[in-house]
Motif scaffolding. Structure first.
Motif, PDB file in Angstrom:
ATOM      1  N   VAL A   9      -0.396   1.143 -11.540  1.00  0.00           N
ATOM      2  CA  VAL A   9      -1.786   1.041 -11.090  1.00  0.00           C
ATOM      3  C   VAL A   9      -1.746   0.851  -9.580  1.00  0.00           C
ATOM      4  O   VAL A   9      -1.147  -0.114  -9.093  1.00  0.00           O
ATOM      5  CB  VAL A   9      -2.515  -0.137 -11.769  1.00  0.00           C
ATOM      6  CG1 VAL A   9      -3.914  -0.313 -11.186  1.00  0.00           C
ATOM      7  CG2 VAL A   9      -2.569   0.050 -13.282  1.00  0.00           C
ATOM      8  N   ALA A  10      -2.350   1.777  -8.854  1.00  0.00           N
ATOM      9  CA  ALA A  10      -2.396   1.684  -7.391  1.00  0.00           C
ATOM     10  C   ALA A  10      -3.703   1.035  -6.961  1.00  0.00           C
ATOM     11  O   ALA A  10      -4.779   1.485  -7.355  1.00  0.00           O
ATOM     12  CB  ALA A  10      -2.261   3.069  -6.772  1.00  0.00           C
ATOM     13  N   PRO A  35       4.740  -2.181 -19.930  1.00  0.00           N
ATOM     14  CA  PRO A  35       4.897  -2.895 -18.660  1.00  0.00           C
ATOM     15  C   PRO A  35       4.112  -2.207 -17.543  1.00  0.00           C
ATOM     16  O   PRO A  35       3.924  -0.991 -17.563  1.00  0.00           O
ATOM     17  CB  PRO A  35       6.401  -2.847 -18.394  1.00  0.00           C
ATOM     18  CG  PRO A  35       6.911  -1.742 -19.237  1.00  0.00           C
ATOM     19  CD  PRO A  35       5.989  -1.596 -20.405  1.00  0.00           C
ATOM     20  N   VAL A  36       3.666  -3.028 -16.580  1.00  0.00           N
ATOM     21  CA  VAL A  36       2.796  -2.525 -15.516  1.00  0.00           C
ATOM     22  C   VAL A  36       3.365  -2.889 -14.146  1.00  0.00           C
ATOM     23  O   VAL A  36       3.782  -4.023 -13.920  1.00  0.00           O
ATOM     24  CB  VAL A  36       1.365  -3.107 -15.651  1.00  0.00           C
ATOM     25  CG1 VAL A  36       0.482  -2.677 -14.491  1.00  0.00           C
ATOM     26  CG2 VAL A  36       0.751  -2.699 -16.980  1.00  0.00           C
ATOM     27  N   ALA A  37       3.350  -1.900 -13.247  1.00  0.00           N
ATOM     28  CA  ALA A  37       3.680  -2.119 -11.839  1.00  0.00           C
ATOM     29  C   ALA A  37       2.421  -1.830 -11.030  1.00  0.00           C
ATOM     30  O   ALA A  37       1.880  -0.723 -11.099  1.00  0.00           O
ATOM     31  CB  ALA A  37       4.814  -1.211 -11.395  1.00  0.00           C
ATOM     32  N   VAL A  38       1.953  -2.817 -10.297  1.00  0.00           N
ATOM     33  CA  VAL A  38       0.772  -2.666  -9.457  1.00  0.00           C
ATOM     34  C   VAL A  38       1.245  -2.365  -8.035  1.00  0.00           C
ATOM     35  O   VAL A  38       1.995  -3.151  -7.448  1.00  0.00           O
ATOM     36  CB  VAL A  38      -0.089  -3.950  -9.487  1.00  0.00           C
ATOM     37  CG1 VAL A  38      -1.266  -3.832  -8.532  1.00  0.00           C
ATOM     38  CG2 VAL A  38      -0.568  -4.234 -10.908  1.00  0.00           C
ATOM     39  N   GLN A  39       0.832  -1.236  -7.506  1.00  0.00           N
ATOM     40  CA  GLN A  39       1.172  -0.841  -6.138  1.00  0.00           C
ATOM     41  C   GLN A  39       0.137  -1.457  -5.202  1.00  0.00           C
ATOM     42  O   GLN A  39      -1.038  -1.106  -5.267  1.00  0.00           O
ATOM     43  CB  GLN A  39       1.165   0.688  -6.007  1.00  0.00           C
ATOM     44  CG  GLN A  39       2.100   1.395  -6.965  1.00  0.00           C
ATOM     45  CD  GLN A  39       3.546   1.079  -6.675  1.00  0.00           C
ATOM     46  OE1 GLN A  39       3.958   0.966  -5.524  1.00  0.00           O
ATOM     47  NE2 GLN A  39       4.324   0.928  -7.729  1.00  0.00           N
ATOM     48  N   ALA A  40       0.564  -2.382  -4.342  1.00  0.00           N
ATOM     49  CA  ALA A  40      -0.385  -3.139  -3.522  1.00  0.00           C
ATOM     50  C   ALA A  40      -0.170  -2.966  -2.023  1.00  0.00           C
ATOM     51  O   ALA A  40      -0.707  -3.722  -1.225  1.00  0.00           O
ATOM     52  CB  ALA A  40      -0.293  -4.619  -3.890  1.00  0.00           C
ATOM     53  N   GLY A  41       0.568  -1.961  -1.622  1.00  0.00           N
ATOM     54  CA  GLY A  41       0.866  -1.763  -0.213  1.00  0.00           C
ATOM     55  C   GLY A  41      -0.310  -1.335   0.641  1.00  0.00           C
ATOM     56  O   GLY A  41      -0.327  -1.571   1.847  1.00  0.00           O
ATOM     57  N   ALA A  42      -1.316  -0.712   0.038  1.00  0.00           N
ATOM     58  CA  ALA A  42      -2.456  -0.201   0.806  1.00  0.00           C
ATOM     59  C   ALA A  42      -3.574  -1.228   0.988  1.00  0.00           C
ATOM     60  O   ALA A  42      -4.510  -0.984   1.738  1.00  0.00           O
ATOM     61  CB  ALA A  42      -3.027   1.033   0.120  1.00  0.00           C
ATOM     62  N   ILE A  70       3.833  -6.889  -9.033  1.00  0.00           N
ATOM     63  CA  ILE A  70       3.040  -6.397  -7.905  1.00  0.00           C
ATOM     64  C   ILE A  70       4.051  -5.965  -6.868  1.00  0.00           C
ATOM     65  O   ILE A  70       4.786  -6.791  -6.318  1.00  0.00           O
ATOM     66  CB  ILE A  70       2.081  -7.476  -7.376  1.00  0.00           C
ATOM     67  CG1 ILE A  70       1.098  -7.864  -8.473  1.00  0.00           C
ATOM     68  CG2 ILE A  70       1.367  -6.981  -6.125  1.00  0.00           C
ATOM     69  CD1 ILE A  70       0.164  -8.976  -8.114  1.00  0.00           C
ATOM     70  N   GLU A  71       4.098  -4.661  -6.625  1.00  0.00           N
ATOM     71  CA  GLU A  71       5.122  -4.089  -5.760  1.00  0.00           C
ATOM     72  C   GLU A  71       4.622  -3.882  -4.343  1.00  0.00           C
ATOM     73  O   GLU A  71       3.514  -3.394  -4.136  1.00  0.00           O
ATOM     74  CB  GLU A  71       5.608  -2.772  -6.360  1.00  0.00           C
ATOM     75  CG  GLU A  71       6.255  -2.983  -7.721  1.00  0.00           C
ATOM     76  CD  GLU A  71       6.829  -1.720  -8.302  1.00  0.00           C
ATOM     77  OE1 GLU A  71       6.675  -0.639  -7.705  1.00  0.00           O
ATOM     78  OE2 GLU A  71       7.447  -1.831  -9.369  1.00  0.00           O
ATOM     79  N   ALA A  72       5.462  -4.260  -3.402  1.00  0.00           N
ATOM     80  CA  ALA A  72       5.219  -4.084  -1.973  1.00  0.00           C
ATOM     81  C   ALA A  72       3.832  -4.530  -1.545  1.00  0.00           C
ATOM     82  O   ALA A  72       3.074  -3.764  -0.949  1.00  0.00           O
ATOM     83  CB  ALA A  72       5.465  -2.624  -1.572  1.00  0.00           C
ATOM     84  N   ALA A  75       0.596  -7.181   3.864  1.00  0.00           N
ATOM     85  CA  ALA A  75       0.496  -8.465   4.571  1.00  0.00           C
ATOM     86  C   ALA A  75      -0.879  -9.095   4.338  1.00  0.00           C
ATOM     87  O   ALA A  75      -0.995 -10.316   4.190  1.00  0.00           O
ATOM     88  CB  ALA A  75       0.755  -8.266   6.058  1.00  0.00           C
ATOM     89  N   ALA A  76      -1.920  -8.274   4.301  1.00  0.00           N
ATOM     90  CA  ALA A  76      -3.271  -8.797   4.078  1.00  0.00           C
ATOM     91  C   ALA A  76      -3.390  -9.439   2.695  1.00  0.00           C
ATOM     92  O   ALA A  76      -4.006 -10.492   2.542  1.00  0.00           O
ATOM     93  CB  ALA A  76      -4.293  -7.672   4.223  1.00  0.00           C
ATOM     94  N   MET A  77      -2.785  -8.822   1.707  1.00  0.00           N
ATOM     95  CA  MET A  77      -2.836  -9.391   0.362  1.00  0.00           C
ATOM     96  C   MET A  77      -2.044 -10.699   0.310  1.00  0.00           C
ATOM     97  O   MET A  77      -2.504 -11.689  -0.255  1.00  0.00           O
ATOM     98  CB  MET A  77      -2.294  -8.402  -0.661  1.00  0.00           C
ATOM     99  CG  MET A  77      -2.425  -8.895  -2.075  1.00  0.00           C
ATOM    100  SD  MET A  77      -2.010  -7.564  -3.214  1.00  0.00           S
ATOM    101  CE  MET A  77      -2.319  -8.391  -4.755  1.00  0.00           C
ATOM    102  N   GLY A  78      -0.872 -10.706   0.911  1.00  0.00           N
ATOM    103  CA  GLY A  78      -0.064 -11.925   0.953  1.00  0.00           C
ATOM    104  C   GLY A  78      -0.789 -13.061   1.656  1.00  0.00           C
ATOM    105  O   GLY A  78      -0.742 -14.207   1.218  1.00  0.00           O
ATOM    106  N   ALA A  79      -1.479 -12.736   2.745  1.00  0.00           N
ATOM    107  CA  ALA A  79      -2.218 -13.756   3.485  1.00  0.00           C
ATOM    108  C   ALA A  79      -3.369 -14.314   2.649  1.00  0.00           C
ATOM    109  O   ALA A  79      -3.620 -15.523   2.658  1.00  0.00           O
ATOM    110  CB  ALA A  79      -2.755 -13.166   4.788  1.00  0.00           C
ATOM    111  N   ALA A  80      -4.056 -13.453   1.896  1.00  0.00           N
ATOM    112  CA  ALA A  80      -5.158 -13.916   1.042  1.00  0.00           C
ATOM    113  C   ALA A  80      -4.639 -14.833  -0.059  1.00  0.00           C
ATOM    114  O   ALA A  80      -5.241 -15.865  -0.352  1.00  0.00           O
ATOM    115  CB  ALA A  80      -5.893 -12.723   0.442  1.00  0.00           C
TER     116      ALA A  80
END
Length: 96
Positions: A9-10, A35-42, A70-72, A75-80
């Motif tokens: 899931v992107a 299993p699910v990999a969430v693409q969170a780089g964008a 949750i893959e990659a 920075a904005a997501m990590g900060a939140a």
């Protein structure tokens, strides 16, 4: 439930109340398959509700004995996540 192929899931750039329903539906469909990999780089902006949705999805995956990552994360997501004090809840699912 037997394990199936990894579902991806992107996440979009902005995850707010306007986009959360679509993301929820994608996660529900993916979690029914395996299993699910969430693409969170964008991700540039994420609402608190969206982060809680991801925690809920991870719990659903755990109950079904599926991996949820949750893959990659951007920075904005990590900060939140950090700002809201949710680092412990996300620590086991984040993959750089």
């Amino acid at each position: 439930m037997a394990k199936q192929n990894l579902q991806t899931v992107a996440l979009p750039e902005i995850i707010d109340l306007d986009s959360i329903d679509g993301i929820r539906d994608q996660l529900i469909d993916a979690l029914e398959e395996g299993p699910v990999a969430v693409q969170a780089g964008a991700v540039e902006r994420v609402s608190t509700n969206a982060l809680l949705l991801l925690i809920s999805a991870a719990e659903t995956a755990r109950r079904h004995h599926f991996e949820f990552t949750i893959e990659a994360p951007s920075a904005a997501m990590g900060a939140a996540i950090e700002r809201l004090g949710l680092s412990a809840q996300f620590s086991g699912m984040m993959k750089q």
